[in-house]
Design a protein around this motif. Structure first.
Motif, PDB file in Angstrom:
ATOM      1  N   ASN A 255     -14.144   2.088  -7.049  1.00 27.17           N
ATOM      2  CA  ASN A 255     -14.143   1.964  -5.585  1.00 27.17           C
ATOM      3  C   ASN A 255     -14.445   3.292  -4.886  1.00 27.17           C
ATOM      4  OD1 ASN A 255     -13.599  -0.759  -5.597  1.00 27.17           O
ATOM      5  ND2 ASN A 255     -11.390  -0.501  -5.412  1.00 27.17           N
TER       6      ASN A 255
ATOM      7  N   LEU B  37      -7.439  -2.004 -14.353  1.00 26.03           N
ATOM      8  CA  LEU B  37      -7.145  -1.804 -12.936  1.00 26.03           C
ATOM      9  C   LEU B  37      -7.466  -0.381 -12.480  1.00 26.03           C
ATOM     10  CD1 LEU B  37      -3.765  -3.758 -12.724  1.00 26.03           C
ATOM     11  CD2 LEU B  37      -5.998  -4.491 -11.854  1.00 26.03           C
ATOM     12  N   LEU B  38      -7.129   0.606 -13.301  1.00 29.44           N
ATOM     13  CA  LEU B  38      -7.430   1.994 -12.951  1.00 29.44           C
ATOM     14  C   LEU B  38      -8.935   2.235 -12.893  1.00 29.44           C
ATOM     15  CD1 LEU B  38      -4.682   3.824 -15.032  1.00 29.44           C
ATOM     16  CD2 LEU B  38      -4.758   3.517 -12.540  1.00 29.44           C
TER      17      LEU B  38
ATOM     18  N   ARG C 243     -11.158   0.005 -12.102  1.00 32.74           N
ATOM     19  CA  ARG C 243     -11.610  -0.625 -10.857  1.00 32.74           C
ATOM     20  C   ARG C 243     -11.333   0.271  -9.661  1.00 32.74           C
ATOM     21  NH1 ARG C 243      -9.284  -6.519 -10.455  1.00 32.74           N
ATOM     22  NH2 ARG C 243     -10.084  -6.280  -8.343  1.00 32.74           N
ATOM     23  N   ILE C 244     -10.167   0.897  -9.655  1.00 32.25           N
ATOM     24  CA  ILE C 244      -9.836   1.821  -8.565  1.00 32.25           C
ATOM     25  C   ILE C 244     -10.851   2.957  -8.536  1.00 32.25           C
ATOM     26  CG2 ILE C 244      -8.153   3.555  -7.785  1.00 32.25           C
ATOM     27  CD1 ILE C 244      -5.954   1.594  -8.801  1.00 32.25           C
ATOM     28  N   ASN C 245     -11.149   3.540  -9.692  1.00 31.96           N
ATOM     29  CA  ASN C 245     -12.118   4.633  -9.747  1.00 31.96           C
ATOM     30  C   ASN C 245     -13.500   4.184  -9.290  1.00 31.96           C
ATOM     31  OD1 ASN C 245     -10.844   7.039 -10.468  1.00 31.96           O
ATOM     32  ND2 ASN C 245     -10.637   6.373 -12.572  1.00 31.96           N
TER      33      ASN C 245
ATOM     34  N   TYR D  75       0.834  -1.212   0.000  1.00 34.05           N
ATOM     35  CA  TYR D  75       0.000   0.000   0.000  1.00 34.05           C
ATOM     36  C   TYR D  75       0.865   1.257   0.000  1.00 34.05           C
ATOM     37  CZ  TYR D  75      -4.423  -2.481   0.858  1.00 34.05           C
ATOM     38  OH  TYR D  75      -5.542  -3.263   0.751  1.00 34.05           O
TER      39      TYR D  75
END
Length: 141
Positions: free
Chosen positions: A139, A132-133, A135-137, A4
């Motif tokens: 969240n 992946l980006l 998916r991050i957004n 992290y």
């Protein structure tokens, strides 16, 4: 260092590199310009005739902050005000020729920076990164 922490450091470094490149281009263009003003101009361009109230809602900023941004963009001749044909009380904002040229150049610089960032990435790696980006957004919603 945890994963992290490493991710956090990498995201900060990427953000700073993008900001530095954009700031350098703004300086070359000899304008006094902030990232929020860039976002406002992008929204004005997308909406083609945006009102200040639309910017308040889209950018999730207060009216006073949007008024200051609009005033700065007007002083630099980057946007123009026009009376709304439907509602004479409403003022619509559009990019001036100077504003369109600046926004186009900043978009080109962003693409150049992204191109540099993804040098050596295969199409598959770029596509995986995009997934992946996204998916991050998601969240954040």
């Amino acid at each position: 260092m945890t994963n992290y922490q490493r991710i956090n450091h990498a995201l900060r470094a990427i953000h700073m590199n993008i900001r530095c490149n954009m700031h350098a281009e703004v300086k070359r263009q000899q304008v006094d310009f902030s990232p929020l003003e860039h976002i406002a101009m992008q929204n004005i361009f997308k909406c083609s005739g945006a009102s200040q109230q639309m910017l308040v809602e889209i950018m999730n900023k207060d009216k006073a902050q949007i008024a200051r941004i609009v005033a700065r963009l007007l002083r630099q001749d980057l946007i123009i005000k026009q009376e709304s044909p439907e509602d004479k009380r409403c003022v619509l904002l559009n990019l001036s020729d100077k504003g369109e040229k600046l926004l186009k150049r900043l978009d080109e610089v962003e693409l150049e920076v992204l191109g540099d960032m993804l040098t050596g990435f295969s199409e598959q790696e770029s596509a995986s990164l995009m997934v992946l980006l996204e998916r991050i957004n998601q969240n954040f919603k």
